[in-house]
Design a protein around this motif. Sequence first.
Motif, PDB file in Angstrom:
ATOM      1  N   GLU A 138       0.854  -1.184   0.000  1.00 29.61           N
ATOM      2  CA  GLU A 138       0.000   0.000   0.000  1.00 29.61           C
ATOM      3  C   GLU A 138       0.890   1.234   0.000  1.00 29.61           C
ATOM      4  OE1 GLU A 138      -3.187   0.098   2.873  1.00 29.61           O
ATOM      5  OE2 GLU A 138      -3.216  -2.081   2.988  1.00 29.61           O
ATOM      6  N   THR A 139       0.279   2.396  -0.073  1.00 33.50           N
ATOM      7  CA  THR A 139       1.031   3.649  -0.060  1.00 33.50           C
ATOM      8  C   THR A 139       0.494   4.562   1.038  1.00 33.50           C
ATOM      9  OG1 THR A 139       1.357   3.487  -2.441  1.00 33.50           O
ATOM     10  CG2 THR A 139       1.701   5.645  -1.455  1.00 33.50           C
ATOM     11  N   GLY A 140       1.417   5.178   1.772  1.00 34.18           N
ATOM     12  CA  GLY A 140       1.024   6.176   2.766  1.00 34.18           C
ATOM     13  C   GLY A 140       0.369   5.622   4.011  1.00 34.18           C
ATOM     14  N   ILE A 141       0.753   4.443   4.417  1.00 35.56           N
ATOM     15  CA  ILE A 141       0.159   3.812   5.597  1.00 35.56           C
ATOM     16  C   ILE A 141       0.280   4.696   6.832  1.00 35.56           C
ATOM     17  CG2 ILE A 141       0.519   1.921   7.243  1.00 35.56           C
ATOM     18  CD1 ILE A 141       0.893   0.097   4.818  1.00 35.56           C
ATOM     19  N   ARG A 142       1.392   5.431   6.960  1.00 30.06           N
ATOM     20  CA  ARG A 142       1.605   6.269   8.149  1.00 30.06           C
ATOM     21  C   ARG A 142       0.580   7.394   8.265  1.00 30.06           C
ATOM     22  NH1 ARG A 142       7.331   9.062   6.744  1.00 30.06           N
ATOM     23  NH2 ARG A 142       7.904   6.988   7.403  1.00 30.06           N
ATOM     24  N   HIS A 143      -0.149   7.668   7.174  1.00 30.07           N
ATOM     25  CA  HIS A 143      -1.127   8.756   7.176  1.00 30.07           C
ATOM     26  C   HIS A 143      -2.545   8.302   7.523  1.00 30.07           C
ATOM     27  CE1 HIS A 143       1.841  11.518   5.737  1.00 30.07           C
ATOM     28  NE2 HIS A 143       2.145  10.699   4.744  1.00 30.07           N
ATOM     29  N   HIS A 144      -2.732   7.003   7.729  1.00 29.95           N
ATOM     30  CA  HIS A 144      -4.075   6.541   8.113  1.00 29.95           C
ATOM     31  C   HIS A 144      -3.992   5.347   9.056  1.00 29.95           C
ATOM     32  CE1 HIS A 144      -3.761   3.638   4.716  1.00 29.95           C
ATOM     33  NE2 HIS A 144      -3.249   4.659   4.062  1.00 29.95           N
ATOM     34  N   LYS A 145      -3.960   4.135   8.573  1.00 28.48           N
ATOM     35  CA  LYS A 145      -4.026   2.985   9.485  1.00 28.48           C
ATOM     36  C   LYS A 145      -2.749   2.736  10.254  1.00 28.48           C
ATOM     37  CE  LYS A 145      -4.607   0.238   5.782  1.00 28.48           C
ATOM     38  NZ  LYS A 145      -5.033  -0.931   5.039  1.00 28.48           N
ATOM     39  N   GLY A 146      -1.604   3.149   9.697  1.00 28.18           N
ATOM     40  CA  GLY A 146      -0.331   2.965  10.387  1.00 28.18           C
ATOM     41  C   GLY A 146       0.083   1.509  10.485  1.00 28.18           C
ATOM     42  N   ALA A 147       1.290   1.313  10.980  1.00 27.16           N
ATOM     43  CA  ALA A 147       1.792  -0.052  11.188  1.00 27.16           C
ATOM     44  C   ALA A 147       0.863  -0.815  12.122  1.00 27.16           C
ATOM     45  CB  ALA A 147       3.208  -0.005  11.762  1.00 27.16           C
ATOM     46  N   ILE A 148       0.326  -0.126  13.131  1.00 31.59           N
ATOM     47  CA  ILE A 148      -0.562  -0.795  14.087  1.00 31.59           C
ATOM     48  C   ILE A 148      -1.788  -1.371  13.391  1.00 31.59           C
ATOM     49  CG2 ILE A 148      -1.886   1.256  14.802  1.00 31.59           C
ATOM     50  CD1 ILE A 148      -0.571  -1.433  17.195  1.00 31.59           C
ATOM     51  N   GLY A 149      -2.291  -0.689  12.383  1.00 25.04           N
ATOM     52  CA  GLY A 149      -3.437  -1.200  11.629  1.00 25.04           C
ATOM     53  C   GLY A 149      -3.107  -2.465  10.872  1.00 25.04           C
ATOM     54  N   ILE A 150      -1.916  -2.512  10.293  1.00 24.08           N
ATOM     55  CA  ILE A 150      -1.480  -3.708   9.567  1.00 24.08           C
ATOM     56  C   ILE A 150      -1.236  -4.847  10.548  1.00 24.08           C
ATOM     57  CG2 ILE A 150       0.329  -4.676   8.080  1.00 24.08           C
ATOM     58  CD1 ILE A 150      -1.467  -2.507   6.735  1.00 24.08           C
ATOM     59  N   LEU A 151      -0.567  -4.554  11.645  1.00 28.64           N
ATOM     60  CA  LEU A 151      -0.175  -5.598  12.605  1.00 28.64           C
ATOM     61  C   LEU A 151      -1.345  -6.131  13.428  1.00 28.64           C
ATOM     62  CD1 LEU A 151       3.172  -3.991  13.783  1.00 28.64           C
ATOM     63  CD2 LEU A 151       2.864  -5.839  12.111  1.00 28.64           C
ATOM     64  N   THR A 152      -2.468  -5.417  13.443  1.00 23.76           N
ATOM     65  CA  THR A 152      -3.646  -5.880  14.194  1.00 23.76           C
ATOM     66  C   THR A 152      -4.812  -6.232  13.273  1.00 23.76           C
ATOM     67  OG1 THR A 152      -4.536  -3.641  14.510  1.00 23.76           O
ATOM     68  CG2 THR A 152      -3.005  -4.487  16.217  1.00 23.76           C
ATOM     69  N   ALA A 153      -4.528  -6.440  11.991  1.00 19.33           N
ATOM     70  CA  ALA A 153      -5.567  -6.778  11.011  1.00 19.33           C
ATOM     71  C   ALA A 153      -6.712  -5.761  11.048  1.00 19.33           C
ATOM     72  CB  ALA A 153      -6.082  -8.203  11.240  1.00 19.33           C
ATOM     73  N   GLY A 154      -6.349  -4.495  11.236  1.00 16.77           N
ATOM     74  CA  GLY A 154      -7.333  -3.422  11.218  1.00 16.77           C
ATOM     75  C   GLY A 154      -8.150  -3.265  12.485  1.00 16.77           C
ATOM     76  N   LYS A 155      -7.819  -3.991  13.537  1.00 14.96           N
ATOM     77  CA  LYS A 155      -8.586  -3.893  14.787  1.00 14.96           C
ATOM     78  C   LYS A 155      -8.307  -2.580  15.532  1.00 14.96           C
ATOM     79  CE  LYS A 155     -10.273  -8.028  14.258  1.00 14.96           C
ATOM     80  NZ  LYS A 155     -10.314  -8.183  12.810  1.00 14.96           N
TER      81      LYS A 155
END
Length: 169
Positions: free
Chosen positions: A129-146
């Motif tokens: 993806e692009t620009g993860i730090r501007h929305h879901k962040g690493a935490i969003g990826i590592l928690t399956a969006g939880k």
Amino acid sequence: MKLCVASTNPAKTGAVASALEKLGIQAEINQQEAQSGVSAQPFSIEETKAGAINRAHHVLGDCDAAIGLEGGVFELDGTLYLCNWGALVTSSGAVYVAGGAQVPLPAEIAVLLRAGEELGPVMDRYAQETGIRHHKGAIGILTAGKLNRVEMFSQIIVLLFGQWQANSD
């Protein structure tokens, strides 16, 4: 209240807006970029926390309070973890700090960070993806969006304002 926020990143500014709404706090918000005074990729809890404090101090100016938020990583028992810190600095000189979620990073991400890369671009490639730090962040990826970056930083901001309220005259 006039509140300065040391970022124009939508995840961080969205977190401030969300936390203020939850707390019922009305504020005039001034967003501006600020240097952290630490490494581009903070590599310890201490460095990440210092980055948040430095950012808040840097933008305080004529505001009643300023918020700095910083994401970083730290090593514990040979595993690299994600960490996040926030600081609220008041015009009277008080400094409040709070930390957020800490989760282990996958080994393939840790290898790249130890080699000198920054988490944001590494996570973009990891998640394709692009620009993860501007929305879901690493935490969003590592928690399956939880939990996303806005929610995580919002919790930190609630902790900061709660401390400020608890210590106000």
